[in-house]
Write a protein that holds these residues in place. Sequence first.
Motif, mmCIF file in Angstrom:
data_model
loop_
_atom_site.group_PDB
_atom_site.id
_atom_site.type_symbol
_atom_site.label_atom_id
_atom_site.label_comp_id
_atom_site.label_asym_id
_atom_site.label_seq_id
_atom_site.Cartn_x
_atom_site.Cartn_y
_atom_site.Cartn_z
ATOM 1 N N PRO A 171 0.833 -1.202 0.000
ATOM 2 C CA PRO A 171 0.000 0.000 0.000
ATOM 3 C C PRO A 171 0.864 1.247 0.000
ATOM 4 C CG PRO A 171 -0.835 -1.605 1.572
ATOM 5 C CD PRO A 171 0.495 -2.129 1.082
ATOM 6 N N VAL A 172 0.393 2.302 -0.677
ATOM 7 C CA VAL A 172 1.184 3.516 -0.805
ATOM 8 C C VAL A 172 1.392 4.151 0.558
ATOM 9 C CG1 VAL A 172 0.421 3.940 -3.140
ATOM 10 C CG2 VAL A 172 -0.886 4.861 -1.237
ATOM 11 N N PRO A 173 2.455 4.944 0.713
ATOM 12 C CA PRO A 173 2.752 5.518 2.019
ATOM 13 C C PRO A 173 1.603 6.378 2.539
ATOM 14 C CG PRO A 173 4.571 5.846 0.484
ATOM 15 C CD PRO A 173 3.417 5.322 -0.305
ATOM 16 N N PRO A 232 3.358 11.425 -4.860
ATOM 17 C CA PRO A 232 2.043 11.049 -5.379
ATOM 18 C C PRO A 232 1.665 9.659 -4.895
ATOM 19 C CG PRO A 232 3.692 10.641 -7.043
ATOM 20 C CD PRO A 232 4.420 11.257 -5.872
ATOM 21 N N ARG A 233 0.439 9.260 -5.160
ATOM 22 C CA ARG A 233 0.029 7.887 -4.889
ATOM 23 C C ARG A 233 0.633 6.939 -5.918
ATOM 24 N NH1 ARG A 233 -5.037 7.014 -2.662
ATOM 25 N NH2 ARG A 233 -4.488 4.798 -2.740
ATOM 26 N N ARG A 280 13.356 7.785 -8.697
ATOM 27 C CA ARG A 280 12.920 7.078 -7.501
ATOM 28 C C ARG A 280 14.117 6.529 -6.721
ATOM 29 N NH1 ARG A 280 8.767 2.031 -7.683
ATOM 30 N NH2 ARG A 280 10.690 0.896 -8.126
ATOM 31 N N GLY A 281 15.176 6.170 -7.448
ATOM 32 C CA GLY A 281 16.347 5.642 -6.779
ATOM 33 C C GLY A 281 17.126 6.666 -5.974
ATOM 34 N N ARG A 282 16.959 7.954 -6.301
ATOM 35 C CA ARG A 282 17.723 8.979 -5.587
ATOM 36 C C ARG A 282 16.849 9.946 -4.790
ATOM 37 N NH1 ARG A 282 18.021 10.623 -11.132
ATOM 38 N NH2 ARG A 282 16.891 12.578 -11.480
ATOM 39 N N ASP A 283 15.527 9.762 -4.847
ATOM 40 C CA ASP A 283 14.602 10.681 -4.195
ATOM 41 C C ASP A 283 13.810 9.907 -3.147
ATOM 42 O OD1 ASP A 283 12.749 12.590 -3.480
ATOM 43 O OD2 ASP A 283 12.381 13.268 -5.531
ATOM 44 N N ALA A 284 14.167 10.078 -1.867
ATOM 45 C CA ALA A 284 13.576 9.278 -0.789
ATOM 46 C C ALA A 284 12.050 9.332 -0.760
ATOM 47 C CB ALA A 284 14.160 9.711 0.556
ATOM 48 N N PRO A 285 11.403 10.496 -0.958
ATOM 49 C CA PRO A 285 9.937 10.501 -0.911
ATOM 50 C C PRO A 285 9.275 9.613 -1.957
ATOM 51 C CG PRO A 285 10.784 12.727 -0.681
ATOM 52 C CD PRO A 285 11.948 11.867 -1.068
ATOM 53 N N LEU A 286 10.000 9.272 -3.027
ATOM 54 C CA LEU A 286 9.410 8.469 -4.094
ATOM 55 C C LEU A 286 9.755 6.989 -4.011
ATOM 56 C CD1 LEU A 286 10.036 10.813 -7.167
ATOM 57 C CD2 LEU A 286 7.873 10.410 -5.998
ATOM 58 N N GLU A 287 10.566 6.605 -3.028
ATOM 59 C CA GLU A 287 11.110 5.254 -3.047
ATOM 60 C C GLU A 287 10.055 4.164 -2.887
ATOM 61 O OE1 GLU A 287 12.474 5.175 1.669
ATOM 62 O OE2 GLU A 287 13.971 5.070 0.074
ATOM 63 N N ARG A 288 8.895 4.465 -2.314
ATOM 64 C CA ARG A 288 7.846 3.468 -2.162
ATOM 65 C C ARG A 288 6.614 3.788 -3.011
ATOM 66 N NH1 ARG A 288 9.239 -1.122 -1.069
ATOM 67 N NH2 ARG A 288 7.239 -1.661 -0.155
ATOM 68 N N VAL A 289 6.776 4.652 -3.994
ATOM 69 C CA VAL A 289 5.662 4.998 -4.878
ATOM 70 C C VAL A 289 5.679 4.055 -6.083
ATOM 71 C CG1 VAL A 289 4.631 6.755 -6.350
ATOM 72 C CG2 VAL A 289 5.640 7.402 -4.150
ATOM 73 N N PRO A 290 4.588 3.330 -6.343
ATOM 74 C CA PRO A 290 4.558 2.430 -7.499
ATOM 75 C C PRO A 290 4.666 3.192 -8.817
ATOM 76 C CG PRO A 290 2.786 1.920 -5.959
ATOM 77 C CD PRO A 290 3.358 3.241 -5.535
ATOM 78 N N ILE A 291 5.258 2.540 -9.804
ATOM 79 C CA ILE A 291 5.387 3.080 -11.158
ATOM 80 C C ILE A 291 4.656 2.154 -12.120
ATOM 81 C CG2 ILE A 291 6.966 3.634 -13.058
ATOM 82 C CD1 ILE A 291 9.121 4.198 -10.936
ATOM 83 N N LEU A 292 3.767 2.721 -12.921
ATOM 84 C CA LEU A 292 3.084 1.987 -13.981
ATOM 85 C C LEU A 292 3.596 2.511 -15.315
ATOM 86 C CD1 LEU A 292 0.890 0.099 -15.136
ATOM 87 C CD2 LEU A 292 -0.746 1.989 -14.874
ATOM 88 N N ALA A 293 4.210 1.633 -16.097
ATOM 89 C CA ALA A 293 4.730 2.019 -17.408
ATOM 90 C C ALA A 293 3.698 1.730 -18.487
ATOM 91 C CB ALA A 293 6.022 1.258 -17.707
ATOM 92 N N THR A 300 13.319 -5.379 -9.132
ATOM 93 C CA THR A 300 12.916 -4.004 -8.846
ATOM 94 C C THR A 300 11.484 -3.997 -8.313
ATOM 95 O OG1 THR A 300 14.314 -3.186 -10.634
ATOM 96 C CG2 THR A 300 12.640 -1.683 -9.790
ATOM 97 N N PRO A 301 11.255 -3.433 -7.128
ATOM 98 C CA PRO A 301 9.905 -3.473 -6.561
ATOM 99 C C PRO A 301 8.997 -2.381 -7.125
ATOM 100 C CG PRO A 301 11.369 -2.373 -5.041
ATOM 101 C CD PRO A 301 12.229 -2.834 -6.192
ATOM 102 N N LEU A 302 7.710 -2.572 -6.968
ATOM 103 C CA LEU A 302 6.712 -1.525 -7.214
ATOM 104 C C LEU A 302 6.682 -1.035 -8.654
ATOM 105 C CD1 LEU A 302 7.435 0.615 -4.013
ATOM 106 C CD2 LEU A 302 5.804 -1.255 -4.239
#
Length: 315
Positions: A21-23, A76-77, A94-107, A123-125
């Motif tokens: 679940p998103v943060p 973001p969510r 996402r790899g260098r920005d802590a606030p984004l490290e647990r944000v899912p990415i949809l390509a 690679t998670p998420l």
Amino acid sequence: MARLGVARRALLLAACAGWAPVPARAAASAVWVAQSDTGAANEEAAGALREVLAPVAEVHVGLWPHVGAGAGDVPPRLVIALGVAALRGALARRGRDAPLERVPILAGLVPSHAVQTEVPPGTPLVGALVLEQPAARYGELIRLAMPQRRRIGVLVGQPPAGWLEALRRWAVRADRQLVLETVGEDGLVPALRRVLESADVLLATPDPMVYTPASLQNILIASYRRRVPVVSYAPAHARAGAVLALAVTPAQAGRQMGEVARAALRGQALPALVAARDFQVMVNDAVARSLDIALPTAAELEATLRQRSGLEGRA
């Protein structure tokens, strides 16, 4: 929702194994849509995405890495990356920005081979909606459009995992012969010559080792000279000389991405790899006439394929 073959899904199952679940600190309903460029395909897909997501999320659309620049430390969510460049940029940020490290990415708007190249195993998420259509759908298009042509040629380099196996299964069911020629160390030309000697239709596959900007024109010219029609996965190929093409449009892909994103916002895991569900048929009437091939209209072919795919009523 049509899924890709087991082998291809397994390749990136680890990419979704870490989904969670998103943060709690994430913005309640913000979705970033990152575009690789401002070309027509990206704009069309982004517009369809915004339409689907607007009732449930605050959607921010922009070029990567500028999208979300004013959000500060509030992530973001969900991040939706349109195109390979946006996917690459989203993963790097996402790899260098802590606030984004647990944000899912949809390509989206990406072929499966690009996902396999850009997303390291484990690679998670990360999830992806890829451009490929089910292999059997291409076979059905050939059978509908040119029922008398029963020998389907395929140049084999490095097709998407599971794609060729699915085409083989369809050929057995449909009583069609596959003429497979591997593009090996001796290059494209000998394999192309061999396949055109035996096949009466050439199916272009989403194979990055065979169909490149440099090779496409040679393949189309050689096929035309041998009077072997080409059926392709790319609209640009139909404009360049293929008789038929079958592909998802950017708007169709955008709507499907929006549906996947809405499910993710409700707490569902992103799919590792999911195929494009919808499609459009393109016909090059001028090339068909010059090859003395009488084809149904694109609308007729599309309607029949939709019926067989359970997609009646979709546009």
